[in-house]
Motif scaffolding. Structure first.
Motif, PDB file in Angstrom:
ATOM      1  N   UNK A 226       0.832  -1.212   0.000  1.00  0.00           N
ATOM      2  CA  UNK A 226       0.000   0.000   0.000  1.00  0.00           C
ATOM      3  C   UNK A 226       0.858   1.249   0.000  1.00  0.00           C
ATOM      4  N   UNK A 227       1.976   1.198   0.724  1.00  0.00           N
ATOM      5  CA  UNK A 227       2.891   2.347   0.728  1.00  0.00           C
ATOM      6  C   UNK A 227       3.401   2.625  -0.680  1.00  0.00           C
ATOM      7  N   UNK A 228       3.731   1.548  -1.409  1.00  0.00           N
ATOM      8  CA  UNK A 228       4.222   1.697  -2.782  1.00  0.00           C
ATOM      9  C   UNK A 228       3.134   2.275  -3.688  1.00  0.00           C
ATOM     10  N   UNK A 229       1.890   1.845  -3.479  1.00  0.00           N
ATOM     11  CA  UNK A 229       0.778   2.381  -4.291  1.00  0.00           C
ATOM     12  C   UNK A 229       0.590   3.869  -4.030  1.00  0.00           C
ATOM     13  N   UNK A 230       0.739   4.292  -2.765  1.00  0.00           N
ATOM     14  CA  UNK A 230       0.602   5.723  -2.471  1.00  0.00           C
ATOM     15  C   UNK A 230       1.725   6.524  -3.125  1.00  0.00           C
ATOM     16  N   UNK A 231       2.927   5.959  -3.175  1.00  0.00           N
ATOM     17  CA  UNK A 231       4.019   6.637  -3.881  1.00  0.00           C
ATOM     18  C   UNK A 231       3.693   6.784  -5.362  1.00  0.00           C
ATOM     19  N   UNK A 232       3.101   5.747  -5.949  1.00  0.00           N
ATOM     20  CA  UNK A 232       2.676   5.841  -7.353  1.00  0.00           C
ATOM     21  C   UNK A 232       1.603   6.915  -7.515  1.00  0.00           C
ATOM     22  N   UNK A 233       0.681   7.013  -6.545  1.00  0.00           N
ATOM     23  CA  UNK A 233      -0.370   8.042  -6.604  1.00  0.00           C
ATOM     24  C   UNK A 233       0.234   9.444  -6.571  1.00  0.00           C
ATOM     25  N   UNK A 234       1.293   9.611  -5.796  1.00  0.00           N
ATOM     26  CA  UNK A 234       1.944  10.924  -5.725  1.00  0.00           C
ATOM     27  C   UNK A 234       2.516  11.293  -7.090  1.00  0.00           C
ATOM     28  N   UNK A 235       3.164  10.342  -7.738  1.00  0.00           N
ATOM     29  CA  UNK A 235       3.763  10.650  -9.047  1.00  0.00           C
ATOM     30  C   UNK A 235       2.699  10.978 -10.091  1.00  0.00           C
ATOM     31  N   UNK A 236       1.501  10.409  -9.939  1.00  0.00           N
ATOM     32  CA  UNK A 236       0.418  10.692 -10.885  1.00  0.00           C
ATOM     33  C   UNK A 236      -0.112  12.122 -10.752  1.00  0.00           C
ATOM     34  N   UNK A 237       0.149  12.767  -9.628  1.00  0.00           N
ATOM     35  CA  UNK A 237      -0.296  14.153  -9.437  1.00  0.00           C
ATOM     36  C   UNK A 237       0.514  15.129 -10.286  1.00  0.00           C
ATOM     37  N   UNK A 238       1.678  14.707 -10.710  1.00  0.00           N
ATOM     38  CA  UNK A 238       2.529  15.572 -11.528  1.00  0.00           C
ATOM     39  C   UNK A 238       3.985  15.251 -11.290  1.00  0.00           C
ATOM     40  N   UNK A 239       4.802  15.432 -12.290  1.00  0.00           N
ATOM     41  CA  UNK A 239       6.221  15.075 -12.199  1.00  0.00           C
ATOM     42  C   UNK A 239       6.941  15.819 -11.091  1.00  0.00           C
ATOM     43  N   UNK A 240       6.509  17.054 -10.805  1.00  0.00           N
ATOM     44  CA  UNK A 240       7.218  17.846  -9.801  1.00  0.00           C
ATOM     45  C   UNK A 240       7.166  17.220  -8.418  1.00  0.00           C
ATOM     46  N   UNK A 241       6.174  16.364  -8.172  1.00  0.00           N
ATOM     47  CA  UNK A 241       6.035  15.754  -6.859  1.00  0.00           C
ATOM     48  C   UNK A 241       6.904  14.509  -6.704  1.00  0.00           C
ATOM     49  N   UNK A 242       7.513  14.046  -7.783  1.00  0.00           N
ATOM     50  CA  UNK A 242       8.322  12.828  -7.718  1.00  0.00           C
ATOM     51  C   UNK A 242       9.711  13.046  -8.322  1.00  0.00           C
ATOM     52  N   UNK A 243      10.174  14.283  -8.319  1.00  0.00           N
ATOM     53  CA  UNK A 243      11.464  14.580  -8.931  1.00  0.00           C
ATOM     54  C   UNK A 243      12.619  14.534  -7.938  1.00  0.00           C
ATOM     55  N   UNK A 244      12.335  14.653  -6.629  1.00  0.00           N
ATOM     56  CA  UNK A 244      13.422  14.713  -5.664  1.00  0.00           C
ATOM     57  C   UNK A 244      13.950  13.313  -5.335  1.00  0.00           C
ATOM     58  N   UNK A 245      15.207  13.262  -4.930  1.00  0.00           N
ATOM     59  CA  UNK A 245      15.833  11.965  -4.652  1.00  0.00           C
ATOM     60  C   UNK A 245      15.215  11.298  -3.423  1.00  0.00           C
ATOM     61  N   UNK A 246      14.690  12.098  -2.486  1.00  0.00           N
ATOM     62  CA  UNK A 246      14.054  11.521  -1.305  1.00  0.00           C
ATOM     63  C   UNK A 246      12.894  10.618  -1.679  1.00  0.00           C
ATOM     64  N   UNK A 247      12.138  11.019  -2.688  1.00  0.00           N
ATOM     65  CA  UNK A 247      11.017  10.215  -3.164  1.00  0.00           C
ATOM     66  C   UNK A 247      11.516   8.862  -3.677  1.00  0.00           C
ATOM     67  N   UNK A 248      12.558   8.889  -4.501  1.00  0.00           N
ATOM     68  CA  UNK A 248      13.032   7.645  -5.120  1.00  0.00           C
ATOM     69  C   UNK A 248      13.786   6.766  -4.130  1.00  0.00           C
ATOM     70  N   UNK A 249      14.452   7.349  -3.138  1.00  0.00           N
ATOM     71  CA  UNK A 249      15.073   6.538  -2.093  1.00  0.00           C
ATOM     72  C   UNK A 249      14.004   5.794  -1.286  1.00  0.00           C
ATOM     73  N   UNK A 250      12.890   6.476  -1.003  1.00  0.00           N
ATOM     74  CA  UNK A 250      11.790   5.822  -0.298  1.00  0.00           C
ATOM     75  C   UNK A 250      11.178   4.724  -1.171  1.00  0.00           C
ATOM     76  N   UNK A 251      11.080   4.979  -2.463  1.00  0.00           N
ATOM     77  CA  UNK A 251      10.530   3.993  -3.393  1.00  0.00           C
ATOM     78  C   UNK A 251      11.389   2.726  -3.386  1.00  0.00           C
ATOM     79  N   UNK A 252      12.709   2.901  -3.453  1.00  0.00           N
ATOM     80  CA  UNK A 252      13.629   1.758  -3.425  1.00  0.00           C
ATOM     81  C   UNK A 252      13.479   0.998  -2.105  1.00  0.00           C
ATOM     82  N   UNK A 253      13.342   1.733  -1.009  1.00  0.00           N
ATOM     83  CA  UNK A 253      13.201   1.100   0.302  1.00  0.00           C
ATOM     84  C   UNK A 253      11.949   0.216   0.363  1.00  0.00           C
TER      85      UNK A 253
END
Length: 482
Positions: A200-227
């Protein structure tokens, strides 16, 4: 007839004149009364206006003073959090007649202060009261969403389901901006993580990226995604082979992109970008006699090797005293639960006490009053040249699994002195860093870099306790330590 009429007119003349004079006098008196009344009315209105202005100015000054108290409390919080809480409490009592929004700001500040002190039940109470005041003040949906987010953050460790309920209420608010939705979803990611629901955490991360690229451009987002991908792959043995291979390929692709674009050199060592310093001597496990320490330390004229060896002897010699002090601390309820949500949900508890924590009762030298043995040891280590950042006790209960995670920075290194380490069954307490496992031993030091991915198990029947010392990396320049 005409003569009589003229006589009557002549006879009535003085009377009419008298009446006219009296009328004129009466009119003059009426005009004067009206003028006096108008003057009095004007004076009354002016006085009322003056009172209103003074009252408003007084209220404005009081409101300004209360807001100044909030700013002052923020300055106090890091060093004297209990003083900050007392200051805000007095302000809240004195501001009982203030507007709902001013009271909400005071309540939010109290919630923040108690959260900083790990007093989550108190924090939750103040945040809930602040939310009620904001509703009364009819604030914007964004401001209400902020209160729901705060409530979720202080409940997600003990009750992640309640935290998720708060966040769903926030997402149901009308007219939320995309930024507010993204922030609420980000808090929801953490709440799902605390509940052990990484899918579910991964799905919410995907939902954030669907709001717009600017919300998923920082490295913190992708480090959390990898985790999250990592935890799914390690925790779900029932995954179909095709699913596992797809998730693994996705994780490796993201890691490769991060290594290409970011400052990191090793996919196993990726702390937050802002906390990573390139060029420091690095490996997962260190040894006190490593040749990499045979150079001048940035900390002093001593070589790092010389103070490491001297400090290690001081630490080992203090083992027995530290064990006795830990028993007293635990019996006295001084340990606090860790709130990082990296222990397996529904499993054991990871607790700690840090000697320099601002929320502890401290002595004149700013060390925990409840831990004099640890405080004396830290002072001796500093005198030996060790650049300590923090130190204290760390206990992992039986049955606890600290999930694979990365430390916050590569600018520090750590020691673990074994205090209570269950021996049976053999290897039941393990510490794995970058896929190499070791075990603790009582009176012995494990020396490591926790900016590499690491994981802890206590499969034993009793608690594992260490004394942890965190110190500046010897290669870190002095200016970077401030």
């Amino acid at each position: 007839m005409a003569v009589k009429q003229r006589r009557r007119d002549v006879d009535d003349g003085p009377v009419q004149a008298k009446h006219n004079a009296e009328g004129t006098r009466a009119n003059g008196q009426g005009t004067g009364c009206r003028l006096i009344c108008l003057v009095l009315l004007g004076a009354s209105l002016f006085f009322m206006l003056l009172v209103a202005v003074l009252v408003r100015r007084g209220a404005a000054l009081k409101t300004s003073k209360l807001l100044g108290v909030i700013a002052q409390s923020h300055e106090l919080l890091r060093e004297k959090p209990k003083d900050a809480i007392a200051l805000l409490g007095r302000a809240l009592r004195s501001g009982a007649s203030e507007s709902a929004m001013v009271r909400a700001q005071l309540l939010d500040a109290l919630g923040d202060a108690h959260k900083f002190c790990r007093q989550f039940a108190d924090s939750q109470r103040y945040y809930a009261e602040a939310l009620a005041q904001k509703r009364a003040a009819e604030v914007t949906s964004e401001e209400l969403a902020g209160s729901y987010q705060s409530l979720a953050e202080v409940t997600q460790v003990e009750n992640p389901r309640a935290a998720l309920d708060y966040l769903h209420e926030a997402l149901d608010l009308p007219g939320l901006s995309l930024e507010a939705i993204a922030l609420t979803l980000w808090v929801e990611v953490k709440s799902h993580e605390c509940a052990g629901d990484f899918e579910s955490a991964l799905r919410r991360l995907d939902d954030i990226s669907k709001l717009g690229r600017k919300f998923a451009q920082n490295t913190g987002y992708w480090l959390r995604y990898v985790s999250m991908l990592n935890r799914i792959l390690r925790g779900r043995e029932d995954l179909l082979r095709e699913t596992r291979e797809s998730l693994h390929a996705r994780m490796e692709s993201i890691k490769s992109a991060l290594l290409k674009e970011g400052p990191w050199l090793d996919a196993e060592q990726m702390p937050p970008e802002s906390e990573y310093t390139p060029g420091l001597a690095t490996k997962p496990w260190h040894d006190l006699h490593d040749q990499i320490w045979e150079h001048t330390s940035h900390n002093s004229a001593l070589t790092a090797a010389s103070w490491l060896l001297a400090a290690s002897r001081l630490v080992a010699d203090a083992t027995s005293e530290l064990k006795r002090e830990f028993e007293l601390l635990q019996a006295g309820g001084h340990l606090r639960r860790q709130t990082e949500c990296i222990s397996s949900y529904g499993g054991g508890v990871w607790s700690f006490l840090e000697v320099w924590s601002p929320w502890e009762d401290r002595t004149a030298d700013d060390c925990a009053a409840a831990a004099p043995v640890a405080c004396r040891l830290v002072q001796r280590l500093q005198s030996a040249g060790m650049p300590i950042v923090r130190a204290g006790y760390s206990a992992v209960d039986a049955g606890t699994h600290l999930l694979r995670h990365t430390g916050t920075t590569n600018r520090v290194l750590k020691w673990h002195l074994g205090l209570y380490v269950p021996a049976m069954p053999e290897g039941c307490a393990q510490f794995q860093i970058a896929n190499e496992s070791r075990t603790w031993q009582e009176g012995q030091i494990l020396f490591f870099d926790d900016s590499f991915e690491h994981e802890v198990w206590n499969r034993c029947a009793s608690q594992r306790v260490v004394f942890q010392i965190v110190f500046h990396h010897p290669d870190l320049p002095l200016k970077a330590r401030l």
